[in-house]
Design a protein around this motif. Structure first.
Motif, PDB file in Angstrom:
ATOM      1  N   ASN A 138      36.141  -0.385  19.573  1.00 44.82           N
ATOM      2  CA  ASN A 138      36.756  -1.106  20.692  1.00 44.82           C
ATOM      3  C   ASN A 138      35.926  -2.329  21.078  1.00 44.82           C
ATOM      4  O   ASN A 138      36.477  -3.389  21.393  1.00 44.82           O
ATOM      5  CB  ASN A 138      36.930  -0.182  21.901  1.00 44.82           C
ATOM      6  N   ALA A 139      34.606  -2.192  21.035  1.00 49.85           N
ATOM      7  CA  ALA A 139      33.743  -3.334  21.382  1.00 49.85           C
ATOM      8  C   ALA A 139      33.873  -4.437  20.332  1.00 49.85           C
ATOM      9  O   ALA A 139      33.982  -5.625  20.671  1.00 49.85           O
ATOM     10  CB  ALA A 139      32.286  -2.892  21.512  1.00 49.85           C
ATOM     11  N   LEU A 140      33.903  -4.041  19.061  1.00 50.21           N
ATOM     12  CA  LEU A 140      34.050  -5.055  17.999  1.00 50.21           C
ATOM     13  C   LEU A 140      35.374  -5.792  18.155  1.00 50.21           C
ATOM     14  O   LEU A 140      35.441  -7.024  18.051  1.00 50.21           O
ATOM     15  CB  LEU A 140      33.964  -4.405  16.609  1.00 50.21           C
ATOM     16  N   LYS A 198      36.188 -12.007  23.766  1.00 51.37           N
ATOM     17  CA  LYS A 198      36.005 -11.518  25.132  1.00 51.37           C
ATOM     18  C   LYS A 198      34.570 -11.037  25.355  1.00 51.37           C
ATOM     19  O   LYS A 198      33.915 -10.534  24.436  1.00 51.37           O
ATOM     20  CB  LYS A 198      36.941 -10.332  25.416  1.00 51.37           C
ATOM     21  N   ALA A 199      34.117 -11.151  26.601  1.00 47.99           N
ATOM     22  CA  ALA A 199      32.882 -10.482  27.013  1.00 47.99           C
ATOM     23  C   ALA A 199      33.205  -8.992  27.135  1.00 47.99           C
ATOM     24  O   ALA A 199      34.371  -8.624  27.296  1.00 47.99           O
ATOM     25  CB  ALA A 199      32.412 -11.047  28.342  1.00 47.99           C
ATOM     26  N   VAL A 200      32.158  -8.151  27.070  1.00 52.55           N
ATOM     27  CA  VAL A 200      32.388  -6.700  27.062  1.00 52.55           C
ATOM     28  C   VAL A 200      31.397  -5.963  27.960  1.00 52.55           C
ATOM     29  O   VAL A 200      30.185  -6.191  27.881  1.00 52.55           O
ATOM     30  CB  VAL A 200      32.266  -6.151  25.612  1.00 52.55           C
ATOM     31  N   VAL A 241      25.835  -5.237  18.959  1.00 53.41           N
ATOM     32  CA  VAL A 241      24.933  -6.271  19.497  1.00 53.41           C
ATOM     33  C   VAL A 241      24.940  -7.490  18.549  1.00 53.41           C
ATOM     34  O   VAL A 241      25.002  -8.645  18.991  1.00 53.41           O
ATOM     35  CB  VAL A 241      23.508  -5.707  19.682  1.00 53.41           C
ATOM     36  N   ALA A 242      24.923  -7.218  17.253  1.00 53.65           N
ATOM     37  CA  ALA A 242      24.944  -8.325  16.286  1.00 53.65           C
ATOM     38  C   ALA A 242      26.234  -9.134  16.436  1.00 53.65           C
ATOM     39  O   ALA A 242      26.220 -10.373  16.382  1.00 53.65           O
ATOM     40  CB  ALA A 242      24.816  -7.777  14.856  1.00 53.65           C
ATOM     41  N   MET A 243      27.344  -8.436  16.661  1.00 50.93           N
ATOM     42  CA  MET A 243      28.628  -9.137  16.819  1.00 50.93           C
ATOM     43  C   MET A 243      28.619  -9.988  18.098  1.00 50.93           C
ATOM     44  O   MET A 243      29.068 -11.138  18.096  1.00 50.93           O
ATOM     45  CB  MET A 243      29.771  -8.110  16.862  1.00 50.93           C
TER      46      MET A 243
END
Ligand code: NAP
Length: 328
Positions: free
Chosen positions: A82-84, A91-93, A110-112
């Motif tokens: 979901n974060a990726l 979008k910010a997350v 974090v890398a993404m």
């Protein structure tokens, strides 16, 4: 006050409702959209919280041009995907705790975020409570001297449900990731560095996940943390920080505490009270707004490297217990 932040809520379960309730007291936040796997759930949530944009898929939510930040409120095992999805959509997350199910997944998101130059933070909301901020201030001011020992526990009793997210290995079940993360993150906040000794014991229950665990962490310089977590036994849920000159207590439940007590030998204890403005979830959202409005891609209070470090500690503990999730 900065620019109003437009939030999109991903998932419509228990915590999504609590967080949205918290958001509504903020002047610089608007709940602009909600996304669910089912249109009906999105519609129901939108009616309950008066949300203008309602989406029947997470893909549609993250594509909504009227949303600045996605709040991820799905089971742990879905946080990475979901974060990726949200970060790739620009979008910010703000991602619920635990950040992911292991260190490798945390590093990936974090890398993404860094590649996309988007804000990302773990929703470790306890850290932003005013009572916890007061505790950090007392530590920084040297009021308890050198912090030497953290004691914290978070145990509650849930009925076994093989399919639910708390007990199912496929969802990253077990006490460690669900509530152990609070006590480990709390110790990490106090000592400000990774433990150099990690040891623990756990009971793995009938579904194969940890139902109860005790953990001992050692930090460079000799600081220590004595921690426990459980999903089949209710414990006191208090956190204490012992230093060379005194002690700070965050009473139960420490994870949503509204007070902090400073006790210094030979002096009357000082208790400060900080009633929540809503339910306590609002303070982390204020930090997200402050970071985004300040052009910062991560929080100094809950840094990304620290979220990775907490996942690493939990990986080490699970390694000792022989607890692996199906995707690992
Ligand atoms: N900060 C806190 O105090 C706090 C408290 C509780 C939980 N949490 C964290 O928040 C996350 C969600 O916990 P919760 O208690 O809110 O869970 P929950 O009530 O089960 O809700 C999870 C939501 O995720 C969505 N979802 C997507 N795929 C799913 C799947 N395969 N199975 C089940 N749900 C799925 C569903 O929303 P849609 O059907 O709308 O898609 C569901 O309503 C967890 O990581 C947990 O650690 C944080």
């Amino acid at each position: 006050m900065g620019k109003t932040i437009r939030w999109g809520i991903l998932g419509t379960g228990t915590i999504a409702r609590k967080f949205t309730t918290g958001l509504r007291v903020l002047d610089d936040a608007v709940v602009m959209a909600v996304g669910s796997r089912r249109q009906g759930s999105a519609d129901e949530f939108a009616r309950e919280f008066d949300v203008p944009n309602r989406h029947g898929s997470y893909e549609a939510l993250v594509s909504d041009p009227e949303v600045d930040v996605i709040y991820i409120a799905t089971p742990h095992s879905l946080h990475r995907d979901n974060a990726l999805l949200a970060l790739e959509s620009g979008k910010a997350v703000l991602c619920e705790k635990p950040f992911t199910i292991n260190r490798a997944e945390a590093e990936e998101i974090v890398a993404m975020a860094r590649a996309e130059k988007r804000f990302l933070m773990e929703a470790m909301w306890t850290r932003f409570l005013p009572a916890v901020t007061q505790a950090r201030r007392w530590i920084t001011e040297g009021r308890i001297g050198d912090p030497r020992l953290v004691q914290a526990d978070f145990g509650f009793r849930a009925e076994i449900n093989e399919e639910g997210r708390l007990f199912a290995p496929a969802y990253g079940g077990g006490g460690l990731l669900d509530v152990g993360v609070y006590v480990i993150s709390f110790a990490s906040m106090v000592f400000g560095t990774a433990p150099d000794r990690v040891t623990g014991l756990a009971n793995l229950g009938e579904t194969g996940v940890d139902e109860q665990a005790v953990m001992a962490l050692g930090y460079p310089g000799g600081g220590m943390a004595s921690l426990s977590c459980a999903i089949r036994t209710t414990t006191e849920q208090t956190a204490r920080i012992y230093g060379t000159e005194g002690m700070i207590c965050l009473p139960n439940p420490f994870w949503s505490t509204t007070e902090a007590t400073l006790a210094i030998a030979g002096k009357a204890p000082e208790t400060r009270r900080f009633p929540h403005r809503a339910n306590g979830y609002e303070y982390q959202a204020e930090e997200v707004a402050a970071c985004i409005n300040g052009g910062r891609l991560e929080s100094k209070i809950m840094p990304l490297e620290e979220s990775i470090r907490v996942m690493e500690t939990m990986d080490q503990l699970r390694g000792q217990w022989g607890l692996k999730y199906p995707v690992e």
